[in-house]
Design an enzyme around this catalytic site. Sequence first.
Site, PDB file in Angstrom:
ATOM      1  N   HIS A 236       0.424  12.598  -7.113  1.00  0.00           N
ATOM      2  CA  HIS A 236      -0.147  12.157  -6.109  1.00  0.00           C
ATOM      3  C   HIS A 236       0.801  10.647  -5.818  1.00  0.00           C
ATOM      4  CE1 HIS A 236      -4.272  11.479  -3.568  1.00  0.00           C
ATOM      5  NE2 HIS A 236      -3.231  10.645  -2.991  1.00  0.00           N
TER       6      HIS A 236
ATOM      7  N   TYR B 214       1.029  -1.579   0.044  1.00  0.00           N
ATOM      8  CA  TYR B 214      -0.265   0.154   0.042  1.00  0.00           C
ATOM      9  C   TYR B 214       1.183   0.600  -0.116  1.00  0.00           C
ATOM     10  CZ  TYR B 214      -2.261   4.154   1.954  1.00  0.00           C
ATOM     11  OH  TYR B 214      -3.334   5.194   2.099  1.00  0.00           O
TER      12      TYR B 214
ATOM     13  N   ASP C 181       5.845  17.632  -4.985  1.00  0.00           N
ATOM     14  CA  ASP C 181       6.484  16.665  -4.686  1.00  0.00           C
ATOM     15  C   ASP C 181       6.330  15.698  -5.569  1.00  0.00           C
ATOM     16  OD1 ASP C 181       3.275  15.055  -4.702  1.00  0.00           O
ATOM     17  OD2 ASP C 181       2.657  15.390  -3.453  1.00  0.00           O
TER      18      ASP C 181
HETATM   19  C1  FNR Z   1      -0.297   9.168  -0.248  1.00  0.00           C
HETATM   20  N1  FNR Z   1      -0.891  10.803  -0.593  1.00  0.00           N
HETATM   21  C2  FNR Z   1      -1.613  11.185   0.045  1.00  0.00           C
HETATM   22  N2  FNR Z   1      -2.140  12.465  -1.107  1.00  0.00           N
HETATM   23  C3  FNR Z   1      -3.048  12.975   0.327  1.00  0.00           C
HETATM   24  O1  FNR Z   1      -3.572  14.063  -0.141  1.00  0.00           O
HETATM   25  N3  FNR Z   1      -3.726  12.172   0.620  1.00  0.00           N
HETATM   26  C4  FNR Z   1      -3.440  10.691   0.924  1.00  0.00           C
HETATM   27  O2  FNR Z   1      -4.646  10.287   1.654  1.00  0.00           O
HETATM   28  C5  FNR Z   1      -2.517  10.249   0.527  1.00  0.00           C
HETATM   29  N4  FNR Z   1      -2.227   9.091   0.908  1.00  0.00           N
HETATM   30  C6  FNR Z   1      -1.160   8.642   0.794  1.00  0.00           C
HETATM   31  C7  FNR Z   1      -0.916   6.983   1.409  1.00  0.00           C
HETATM   32  C8  FNR Z   1       0.310   6.546   0.636  1.00  0.00           C
HETATM   33  C9  FNR Z   1       0.887   5.551   1.758  1.00  0.00           C
HETATM   34  C10 FNR Z   1       0.979   7.331  -0.194  1.00  0.00           C
HETATM   35  C11 FNR Z   1       2.731   7.050  -0.176  1.00  0.00           C
HETATM   36  C12 FNR Z   1       1.268   8.820  -0.200  1.00  0.00           C
HETATM   37  C13 FNR Z   1      -0.009  10.923  -1.733  1.00  0.00           C
HETATM   38  C14 FNR Z   1       1.052  11.773  -1.167  1.00  0.00           C
HETATM   39  O3  FNR Z   1       0.433  13.288  -0.005  1.00  0.00           O
HETATM   40  C15 FNR Z   1       2.043  12.405  -1.660  1.00  0.00           C
HETATM   41  O4  FNR Z   1       1.257  13.739  -2.372  1.00  0.00           O
HETATM   42  C16 FNR Z   1       3.216  11.447  -1.992  1.00  0.00           C
HETATM   43  O5  FNR Z   1       3.309  10.784  -1.584  1.00  0.00           O
HETATM   44  C17 FNR Z   1       4.216  11.966  -3.233  1.00  0.00           C
HETATM   45  O6  FNR Z   1       5.469  11.644  -3.406  1.00  0.00           O
HETATM   46  P1  FNR Z   1       6.746  10.488  -2.783  1.00  0.00           P
HETATM   47  O7  FNR Z   1       7.089  11.729  -2.210  1.00  0.00           O
HETATM   48  O8  FNR Z   1       6.031   9.566  -1.983  1.00  0.00           O
HETATM   49  O9  FNR Z   1       7.027   9.908  -3.646  1.00  0.00           O
END
Ligand code: FNR
Length: 390
Positions: A282, A29, A312
């Site tokens: 995302h 996940y 990001d």
């Molecule tokens: C996310 N992301 C995310 N974004 C958001 O706006 N709400 C959320 O609940 C989540 N949940 C989430 C869970 C997990 C496990 C991950 C890995 C990512 C996206 C997150 O905010 C972000 O955009 C990315 O994780 C950035 O990329 P990197 O740094 O993981 O490569």
Amino acid sequence: MSRSLRGILSLDDFEKAARSYLPRPVFAYVSGAVEDNASFNDNRAALDEWGFVPRVLVDVSKRSTAASILGREWPVPFGIAPMGISALSAYRGDLVLARAARKAGIPMIMSGSSLIRLEEVARENPDAWFQAYLPGDIARIAPLVDRVAAAGFATLLVTVDTAVLSNRENNVRAGFSTPLRPSLALAWDGITHPRWLFGNALRTVMNHGMPHFENSFAERGAPILSRNVERDFTQRDHLNWTHLAGIRGRWKGKLLLKGLISPDDVRIAREHGVDGIIASNHGGRQLDGTVSPLRVLPDLLAEARGMPVMVDGGIRRGTDVLKALALGAKFVWVGRPFNYAAAIAGEAGVAHAIAILSGEVHRNMALLGVTSLADLEPKHLVKIGGNHGG
Ligand code: FNR
């Protein structure tokens, strides 16, 4: 330093440690993306295709890594991106991230898809921001927005790239779903990861009962483990700019949008009185093939006309932070590594991750010949393989 952190020298090292610590569905996940990982891979590719053009013989002895965003200065130009279900990877995960961020003085965004009540996170870290996933129904939006305000959050971020659930085949293959469905395979995944089972799952249930989605709406949602309960994603696909206008009228604090890639949407966001955006695909977890925000950043900046644009996706090194800033991002956010850090070593792990990235930014500024992040410019970069400076 705790044993679990020894040997962790870079953000990527956390992933290796978390892979063995977390049960397979949970690791899938967090680490996973969507379909063929095109966006996930593009996040790295878009960073890797820039190289530096350092300046020399600059007195960098008094350099500062400080960065301002939304009228406030932070010691470093990065923060913790919102991640759903963080309490599944780490014991009380959202609180761990909130506390570590507060102690290091960096911003942290709490996800709305979380298993700990937003009021608790606000108490732990009054500077945290709240991220919401909203249905296109103002009657259900308004009570949540009011609840977030009543808890004391000053910044509300609405994530807008999730009109429907994405196609996370990797999650299906690994047996991950929300809620998790009890099965022999899931039990086996737990039993074979006893540090996680005892250190997080059972400890959570014993101390706090079965975790539920607490912040998707004003009222409590589904449990994290259930044979037949479904989460409520209804009307997310109805969400549109009319709702955003309603939120802007109701929310008195800073309002941000996350998940924009199109310059046209940046213009519309600005016209709606949004205070800033996080350009993002995302972490490659929504529409596969969506480009890295860095590829469209110049066009976004042109439409933003001074409204802060953050990015990001794939940021893992101080050099990545500097590249994004040189291309015009005001601030950057990091996701997965902080989740892994919280999982394997709790607050100390997140503090270590923050220290590693802060140290890299500080060192690399010196090697690049800049004393202030505001001095970073496209001319510090050149496209590798091309020959046109940025
Ligand atoms: C996310 N992301 C995310 N974004 C958001 O706006 N709400 C959320 O609940 C989540 N949940 C989430 C869970 C997990 C496990 C991950 C890995 C990512 C996206 C997150 O905010 C972000 O955009 C990315 O994780 C950035 O990329 P990197 O740094 O993981 O490569």
